[in-house]
Design an enzyme around this catalytic site. Structure first.
Site, PDB file in Angstrom:
ATOM      1  N   CYS A  54       0.767  -1.184   0.003  1.00 54.89           N
ATOM      2  CA  CYS A  54      -0.054  -0.069   0.113  1.00 54.89           C
ATOM      3  C   CYS A  54       0.886   1.389   0.033  1.00 54.89           C
ATOM      4  O   CYS A  54       0.213   2.270  -0.337  1.00 54.89           O
ATOM      5  CB  CYS A  54      -1.091   0.029   1.154  1.00 54.89           C
ATOM      6  SG  CYS A  54      -2.059  -1.417   1.319  1.00 54.89           S
ATOM      7  N   HIS A  68      -3.092   6.902   2.087  1.00 54.19           N
ATOM      8  CA  HIS A  68      -3.241   5.628   1.531  1.00 54.19           C
ATOM      9  C   HIS A  68      -4.625   5.490   1.737  1.00 54.19           C
ATOM     10  O   HIS A  68      -5.199   5.711   2.721  1.00 54.19           O
ATOM     11  CB  HIS A  68      -2.484   4.384   1.915  1.00 54.19           C
ATOM     12  CG  HIS A  68      -2.990   3.209   1.553  1.00 54.19           C
ATOM     13  ND1 HIS A  68      -3.682   2.725   0.367  1.00 54.19           N
ATOM     14  CD2 HIS A  68      -3.466   2.186   2.642  1.00 54.19           C
ATOM     15  CE1 HIS A  68      -4.104   1.338   0.611  1.00 54.19           C
ATOM     16  NE2 HIS A  68      -3.956   1.286   1.682  1.00 54.19           N
ATOM     17  N   ASN A  78     -10.067   0.234  -1.651  1.00 53.80           N
ATOM     18  CA  ASN A  78      -8.734   0.102  -1.371  1.00 53.80           C
ATOM     19  C   ASN A  78      -7.979  -0.359  -2.402  1.00 53.80           C
ATOM     20  O   ASN A  78      -8.173  -1.474  -2.952  1.00 53.80           O
ATOM     21  CB  ASN A  78      -8.518  -0.872   0.133  1.00 53.80           C
ATOM     22  CG  ASN A  78      -7.059  -0.744   0.356  1.00 53.80           C
ATOM     23  OD1 ASN A  78      -5.982  -0.621  -0.396  1.00 53.80           O
ATOM     24  ND2 ASN A  78      -6.733  -1.344   1.506  1.00 53.80           N
TER      25      ASN A  78
END
Length: 315
Positions: free
Chosen positions: A113, A241, A271
């Site tokens: 990530c 993020h 995500n």
């Protein structure tokens, strides 16, 4: 040595959109359950005919067009991804081939990530060292392909997509547009986010990640600002993020960026791992929500319990 700057951005997401209501037909969940816990409403999902390098190439082509450049102007391609199934050619080489580049250096970075902010720092370092003059930096992931669609705690999170940035050397008399990176990890807690097995599957210890992100990361993010010579109050935007709205909002608040636009693309994109920061940033710029030249904090975190952040000047 010279600095570097981001001169253009681009993003790409697959056409198929999966809503919370769609997920409720697959697993025991609901729109209310998902919204209250992670804040996500929709996510884009790529089909089997859309490999990661295709997503990355679309985003890269848009960034190049925005910069007014051709593929042959690029001498370094960096792709941040953790969902590359085939090991060679790597994603960067596949993207270079799709875009018709001639002889760039091509490297992948797997920092999950926080991959994009690691890759952006790597491009900046390459330019400063004289190893590159113009780089294409891409975050691209196909998280839906590695999701466990029977696990309601993780499958509701993920989406697919890619975001890209063109990085080039600054003129000698220009102030660098990419600030110093602050990066690191917590190796002993790396198991909290995993992509393992055959076929690979995404899993995480959600509460551990939440506690780490909301308590340990805000002071690190403030230190990123300090290294860049800006205060949190001076930030025009904060792009974290896009993991979970319940992480983004408290972390942004604890950073103290009271005058900043806070990216919340997770609501519509889910995500997307390494793609999340460049997608969110590209959308903010495309909508005109950040003034060119304004300071923007980028801060990635997640898998390996790694983190990396820098302040950039908005292109």
């Amino acid at each position: 040595m010279t600095g570097s700057r981001v001169v253009a951005l681009g993003h790409y997401q697959p056409a198929k959109v999966l809503t919370n209501e769609d997920l409720a037909e697959l697993v025991d969940t609901s729109d209310a359950w998902i919204t209250s816990r992670v804040g996500i409403k929709t996510r884009h999902v790529a089909g089997p005919e859309e490999p990661v390098d295709e997503l990355a190439a679309h985003a890269g082509a848009k960034a190049l067009a925005s910069a007014g450049l051709t593929p042959t102007d690029i001498d370094l391609v960096l792709v941040a991804t953790s969902t590359a199934i085939n090991r060679s050619p790597n994603m960067a080489a596949r993207v270079a081939a799709r875009l018709g580049m001639t002889s760039p250096a091509t490297m992948d970075l797997n920092v999950v990530c926080s991959g994009f902010t690691h890759a952006l720092a790597t491009a900046d370092h390459a330019v400063r060292a004289g190893a590159a003059t113009r780089a294409l930096v891409i975050g691209a992931d196909k998280m839906a392909e590695i999701a466990d669609w029977t696990d309601r705690s993780t499958c509701v999170l993920v989406g697919d997509g890619a975001g890209a940035a063109v990085v080039e050397a600054c003129a000698d008399d220009d102030k660098p547009g990419i600030g110093p990176v602050l990066w690191g990890s917590v190796p002993e807690l790396g198991h909290a986010v995993r992509i393992e097995g055959t076929p690979p599957r995404f899993a995480q210890e959600g509460q551990s990640v939440y506690r780490w992100a909301t308590t340990q990361l805000p002071p690190i993010a403030r230190k990123v600002c300090e290294r860049a010579g800006v205060t949190p109050e001076e930030l025009a935007a904060v792009v974290l993020h896009q993991a979970n709205l319940r992480i983004i909002d408290p972390v942004a608040q604890k950073i103290g960026a009271i005058n900043a636009v806070i990216a919340r693309d997770v609501v519509e994109s889910g995500n997307t791992s390494a793609a999340s920061i460049p997608i969110a940033l590209s959308k903010l710029v495309e909508r005109g929500e950040i003034v060119s030249g304004a300071p923007v904090l980028l801060f990635g975190f997640g898998g390996n319990l790694s983190y990396a952040g820098q302040v950039i000047s908005c292109p």
